[in-house]
Enzyme design. Structure first.
Site, PDB file in Angstrom:
ATOM      1  N   HIS A  24       3.094  -7.122   4.364  1.00  0.00           N
ATOM      2  CA  HIS A  24       1.735  -6.655   4.649  1.00  0.00           C
ATOM      3  C   HIS A  24       1.341  -7.044   6.064  1.00  0.00           C
ATOM      4  CE1 HIS A  24       0.147  -5.660   0.483  1.00  0.00           C
ATOM      5  NE2 HIS A  24       1.302  -6.247   0.193  1.00  0.00           N
ATOM      6  N   GLU A  62      -1.979   0.190   8.010  1.00  0.00           N
ATOM      7  CA  GLU A  62      -1.112  -0.872   7.473  1.00  0.00           C
ATOM      8  C   GLU A  62       0.031  -0.291   6.639  1.00  0.00           C
ATOM      9  OE1 GLU A  62      -3.041  -3.631   4.849  1.00  0.00           O
ATOM     10  OE2 GLU A  62      -1.180  -4.707   4.419  1.00  0.00           O
ATOM     11  N   HIS A 113       0.829  -1.215   0.000  1.00  0.00           N
ATOM     12  CA  HIS A 113       0.000   0.000   0.000  1.00  0.00           C
ATOM     13  C   HIS A 113       0.866   1.270   0.000  1.00  0.00           C
ATOM     14  CE1 HIS A 113      -2.921  -3.120   0.755  1.00  0.00           C
ATOM     15  NE2 HIS A 113      -2.178  -3.514   1.772  1.00  0.00           N
ATOM     16  N   GLU A 116       2.250 -11.827   5.281  1.00  0.00           N
ATOM     17  CA  GLU A 116       1.208 -11.161   6.072  1.00  0.00           C
ATOM     18  C   GLU A 116       1.611 -11.356   7.526  1.00  0.00           C
ATOM     19  OE1 GLU A 116      -1.385  -9.342   5.416  1.00  0.00           O
ATOM     20  OE2 GLU A 116      -2.188  -9.852   3.429  1.00  0.00           O
TER      21      GLU A 116
HETATM   22 ZN    ZN Z   1      -1.946  -5.366   2.699  1.00  0.00          ZN
END
Ligand code: ZN
Length: 278
Positions: free
Chosen positions: A167, A112, A74, A243
């Site tokens: 992430h 995030e 992001h 993640e």
């Molecule tokens: Zn993400």
């Protein structure tokens, strides 16, 4: 009388005493005496001049330059620019996806994109200290995108040994927690095959050995095969997506929000990359 003769011969030809032709003769001493069995005071013989300069050792063989691409998920300005980040881009397997997304956040609002940027910078610094050349897919946490296909292209063009996308998840199940490592499956090229699988398992094993728990809600034993992630689909280099955990889980949110917690994730991810490079 044979031995004294040999010894005298050796004395006259000091340099040759170490040669196989000298048979049982010992290496030339630096100081010796005549081998006479009969007379005369011992005569000291000066050793040959020896240079004291040590020649420089040959340079070690050059290590191949290792390049790692870090892809912080992001970006800080994505949420304010929906038109740009919702634009469809190629995502592999004949599909398109939005250029990028806003990402998730903790319940307290820690985003995030800020987490992935901070952890990536920490990983970058740890790798750089080990002589690894690091390329980031974005230069800061203030921009838009880049789109997923651009991120993949950065990895491909860098000739990276490994690409690691970072992430954190946002499951609404507050009890869900733990990390998982996503990889492209089924693989679309050679790099997405064995090398990416090895990168995924090495990363998973290293995160576990660094005290991180595998996901309770996605994948199996910390690994998650994915066919829908554009960045993985479009990669021509070994690639995984980590993640780190669930930002909606109170315990993990506390770790993500703390600089020490982020350093712990960064140290584990950097160790996983270094283990793969080894
Ligand atoms: Zn993400």
């Amino acid at each position: 009388m044979r031995r004294p003769v040999l010894a005298v011969t050796c004395l006259l030809a000091l340099a040759g005493c170490g040669s196989p032709a000298a048979g049982t003769a010992r290496p030339a001493p630096t100081t010796t005496t005549t081998a006479s069995t009969t007379s005369a005071a011992p005569t000291t013989v000066a050793p040959p001049a020896v240079t004291t300069t040590t020649p420089a050792p040959p340079p070690p063989p050059a290590k191949p330059q290792r390049v790692v691409v870090l892809d912080p998920g992001h970006n800080g300005a994505n949420a304010a620019n929906p038109g740009a980040i919702n634009k469809p881009v190629p995502a592999g397997r004949g599909k398109t996806k939005p250029c990028n997304t806003t990402g998730t956040a903790t319940n307290a609002g820690y985003a995030e994109h800020a987490f992935t940027w901070d952890v990536s910078v920490r990983v970058r610094d740890l790798l750089a200290a080990q002589g690894v050349q690091v390329v980031m897919t974005r230069p800061d946490d203030n921009g838009i995108g880049p789109c997923v296909d651009q991120r993949a292209a950065i990895g491909n063009q860098s000739g990276a040994t490994a690409v690691v996308s970072i992430h954190a998840d946002g499951s609404t199940d507050a009890g869900a927690h733990g990390f998982h490592v996503a990889y492209s499956a089924p693989p679309l090229n050679e790099a997405q095959g064995e090398p990416s699988m090895r990168l995924a398992t090495t990363m998973r094993d290293t995160l576990v050995s660094n005290g991180l728990a595998t996901s309770t809600y996605i994948g199996s034993a910390g690994l998650s095969p994915r066919a829908d992630l554009g960045g993985l689909n479009l990669s021509e280099r070994p690639i995984v997506l980590v993640e780190c955990g669930n930002m909606r889980n109170a315990t993990e949110a506390a770790a993500f929000t703390s600089p020490q917690g982020r350093q712990n994730y960064a140290a584990a991810i950097a160790a996983g990359i270094l283990a793969y490079l080894a």
